[in-house]
Design an enzyme around this catalytic site. Structure first.
Site, PDB file in Angstrom:
ATOM      1  N   HIS A  84       0.695  -1.079  -0.317  1.00 17.43           N
ATOM      2  CA  HIS A  84      -0.133  -0.072   0.089  1.00 17.43           C
ATOM      3  C   HIS A  84       0.952   1.251   0.144  1.00 17.43           C
ATOM      4  O   HIS A  84       0.217   2.329  -0.147  1.00 17.43           O
ATOM      5  CB  HIS A  84      -0.966   0.083   1.169  1.00 17.43           C
TER       6      HIS A  84
HETATM    7  C1  UD1 Z   1      -1.815   5.152   6.251  1.00 17.05           C
HETATM    8  C2  UD1 Z   1      -0.576   5.728   7.187  1.00 17.05           C
HETATM    9  C3  UD1 Z   1       0.452   4.184   6.686  1.00 17.05           C
HETATM   10  C4  UD1 Z   1       0.106   3.224   7.069  1.00 17.05           C
HETATM   11  C5  UD1 Z   1      -1.236   3.008   6.481  1.00 17.05           C
HETATM   12  C6  UD1 Z   1      -1.772   1.709   6.902  1.00 17.05           C
HETATM   13  C7  UD1 Z   1       0.086   8.025   6.863  1.00 17.05           C
HETATM   14  C8  UD1 Z   1       1.050   9.021   6.093  1.00 17.05           C
HETATM   15  N1  UD1 Z   1       0.026   6.858   6.276  1.00 17.05           N
HETATM   16  O1  UD1 Z   1      -1.608   5.076   5.038  1.00 17.05           O
HETATM   17  O2  UD1 Z   1       1.715   4.999   7.601  1.00 17.05           O
HETATM   18  O3  UD1 Z   1       0.828   2.182   6.996  1.00 17.05           O
HETATM   19  O4  UD1 Z   1      -2.371   3.861   6.864  1.00 17.05           O
HETATM   20  O5  UD1 Z   1      -3.048   1.373   6.436  1.00 17.05           O
HETATM   21  O6  UD1 Z   1      -0.693   8.402   7.952  1.00 17.05           O
HETATM   22  N2  UD1 Z   1      -9.233   4.779   2.185  1.00 17.05           N
HETATM   23  C9  UD1 Z   1     -10.221   4.379   2.245  1.00 17.05           C
HETATM   24  N3  UD1 Z   1     -10.821   3.882   3.309  1.00 17.05           N
HETATM   25  C10 UD1 Z   1     -10.325   4.039   4.690  1.00 17.05           C
HETATM   26  C11 UD1 Z   1      -9.218   4.699   4.569  1.00 17.05           C
HETATM   27  C12 UD1 Z   1      -8.465   5.077   3.539  1.00 17.05           C
HETATM   28  O7  UD1 Z   1     -10.925   3.879   1.106  1.00 17.05           O
HETATM   29  O8  UD1 Z   1     -10.926   3.671   5.575  1.00 17.05           O
HETATM   30  C13 UD1 Z   1      -8.283   5.387   0.869  1.00 17.05           C
HETATM   31  C14 UD1 Z   1      -8.772   6.667   0.583  1.00 17.05           C
HETATM   32  O9  UD1 Z   1      -8.886   6.649  -0.776  1.00 17.05           O
HETATM   33  C15 UD1 Z   1      -7.414   7.223   1.046  1.00 17.05           C
HETATM   34  C16 UD1 Z   1      -6.506   6.349   0.710  1.00 17.05           C
HETATM   35  O10 UD1 Z   1      -6.995   5.153   1.120  1.00 17.05           O
HETATM   36  O11 UD1 Z   1      -7.204   8.366   0.190  1.00 17.05           O
HETATM   37  C17 UD1 Z   1      -5.158   6.429   1.793  1.00 17.05           C
HETATM   38  O12 UD1 Z   1      -5.507   6.733   3.113  1.00 17.05           O
HETATM   39  P1  UD1 Z   1      -4.690   7.464   4.136  1.00 17.05           P
HETATM   40  O13 UD1 Z   1      -4.888   7.452   5.292  1.00 17.05           O
HETATM   41  O14 UD1 Z   1      -4.507   9.042   3.472  1.00 17.05           O
HETATM   42  O15 UD1 Z   1      -3.162   6.442   3.968  1.00 17.05           O
HETATM   43  P2  UD1 Z   1      -3.002   5.038   3.812  1.00 17.05           P
HETATM   44  O16 UD1 Z   1      -2.405   4.907   2.663  1.00 17.05           O
HETATM   45  O17 UD1 Z   1      -3.927   4.125   4.460  1.00 17.05           O
END
Ligand code: UD1
Length: 355
Positions: free
Chosen positions: A201
């Site tokens: 991811h």
């Molecule tokens: C975040 C953490 C990362 C961790 C990861 C575990 C930061 C900078 N990164 O990254 O260190 O390893 O979580 O998962 O804080 N989304 C959904 N549903 C959700 C959450 C996210 O659909 O419940 C999608 C959204 O499109 C979002 C993308 O995932 O934009 C990324 O989510 P985000 O929280 O920005 O970062 P992660 O890649 O999950």
């Protein structure tokens, strides 16, 4: 003493659970869990609270997704009034996600003490958003709990006074040890006897379409040698759909797994391929071979002591190491010191002594 725990993203929840439980046993501590809402899907958040027995968070800030600046700013804006209203004596932050640094910033400006669980880890790679979060959170924290001795060395080099730093061990392993017996019941039906488990991811692996296509192609090739199970993070799922890559080979694409299901998958896997931080640690603890698709790791003990190997951004190396494991040549590992299921008790002891 009123203690707040701030969590927001999936890897925070299994760190919160044992600390919350250990502090419940300390008389005179009142606790509140604040969820920032950084992760909001049921299978990225709620299921962890259910399985880990934490109970629903007292407050959910509901920030959701956004750019790094938007998300961090939104957490700060919504968290500040909560701190002003409830006046915690101490705020505990976990790991290295945007919620961690945002909460630490708010508290330090309001002069509320911050404790950081999983302090001191460094990849020395500032292209990684988490590395920025780690550096800033550790500069701001008043009490720093490290999982391994390399964390103490890093903090000393950055000028953090030693009296703030406590080597307590790895709280994630507290949770693994506690949950392992009940995880067996969560083995997905029809699990092959031998399989490789994949998670991916990080922006460096999934945001570049060309790179992601090569990665999926490599996994597709390898899926002719052993079944591949791939629980897909929402970020990765979106990219894979955009590229139309999810019909590929014998890869079994799955929704993100719950904590117990994923633990059962890891324990039974022939090998794991990942770019996650926590999974490098869990596989080391479980003694399962792990190939990490990154050039560096903030968790070096998983390589020097454990079963982890960094294969970098090198698909040929991934294939070579993968085949070595399938033919019985897996690297042997041991468990790092203080990964013994008692890290949260040591944290509770330190915090009780500051009351
Ligand atoms: C975040 C953490 C990362 C961790 C990861 C575990 C930061 C900078 N990164 O990254 O260190 O390893 O979580 O998962 O804080 N989304 C959904 N549903 C959700 C959450 C996210 O659909 O419940 C999608 C959204 O499109 C979002 C993308 O995932 O934009 C990324 O989510 P985000 O929280 O920005 O970062 P992660 O890649 O999950």
């Amino acid at each position: 003493m009123r203690v707040f725990h701030i969590v927001g993203a999936r890897p925070n929840f299994m760190k919160l659970a044992p600390v919350h439980r250990a502090l419940k046993r300390v008389p005179g501590i009142e606790q509140m869990v604040v969820h920032t809402g950084q992760h909001y899907d049921f299978n990225m958040s709620d299921v962890f609270f259910q399985e880990l027995g934490i109970g629903a968070p007292e407050i959910n800030l509901g920030v959701g997704s956004g750019s790094h600046a938007q998300q961090t700013a939104e957490i700060m804006t919504r968290f500040e009034p909560v701190v002003l209203e409830h006046k915690p004596d101490l705020v505990v932050v976990y790991g290295d996600v945007n919620s961690t640094v945002a909460a630490a910033l708010v508290c330090s400006k309001l002069q509320v003490r911050v404790a950081h669980v999983e302090a001191g880890l460094r990849s020395f790679d500032r292209a990684m958003p988490e590395e920025i979060n780690r550096l800033i959170t550790d500069q701001l924290a008043d009490i720093l709990f490290t999982p391994s001795a390399d964390g103490n060395e890093n903090l000393e080099r950055e000028g953090i006074p030693a009296e703030r730093v406590h080597l307590v061990g790895n709280v994630m392993i507290d949770t693994v040890l506690q949950m392992l017996p009940s995880s067996e019941k969560h083995i997905p039906p029809g699990l092959p006897a031998k399989f490789a488990l994949v998670t991916m991811h990080r922006p460096s692996n999934v945001d570049d379409p060309e790179w992601l296509s090569c990665l999926v192609k490599t996994l597709t090739d390898l899926s002719s040698e052993i079944d591949i199970l791939f629980p897909v993070h929402p970020r990765t799922r979106e990219r894979i759909h955009q590229l139309g890559l999810n019909g590929a080979g014998k890869i079994r694409w799955m929704d993100p797994a719950s904590y117990l299901a994923f633990l059962a998958l890891q324990k039974n896997a022939t090998l794991v391929i990942t770019d996650s931080g926590g999974i490098q640690e869990e596989t080391t603890f479980l003694g399962v071979p792990c190939l990490t698709m990154r050039e560096n790791t903030e968790r070096p003990v998983t390589v020097t002591v454990g079963t982890n190997q960094l294969v970098g951004r090198d698909f040929a190396r991934l294939k070579t190491e993968f085949r070595k494991i399938l033919t019985g040549g897996a690297k042997k590992g041991a468990r790092p010191p203080l990964w013994d299921g008692k890290a949260a008790d040591r944290i509770a002891q330190v915090l009780a002594s500051t009351m």
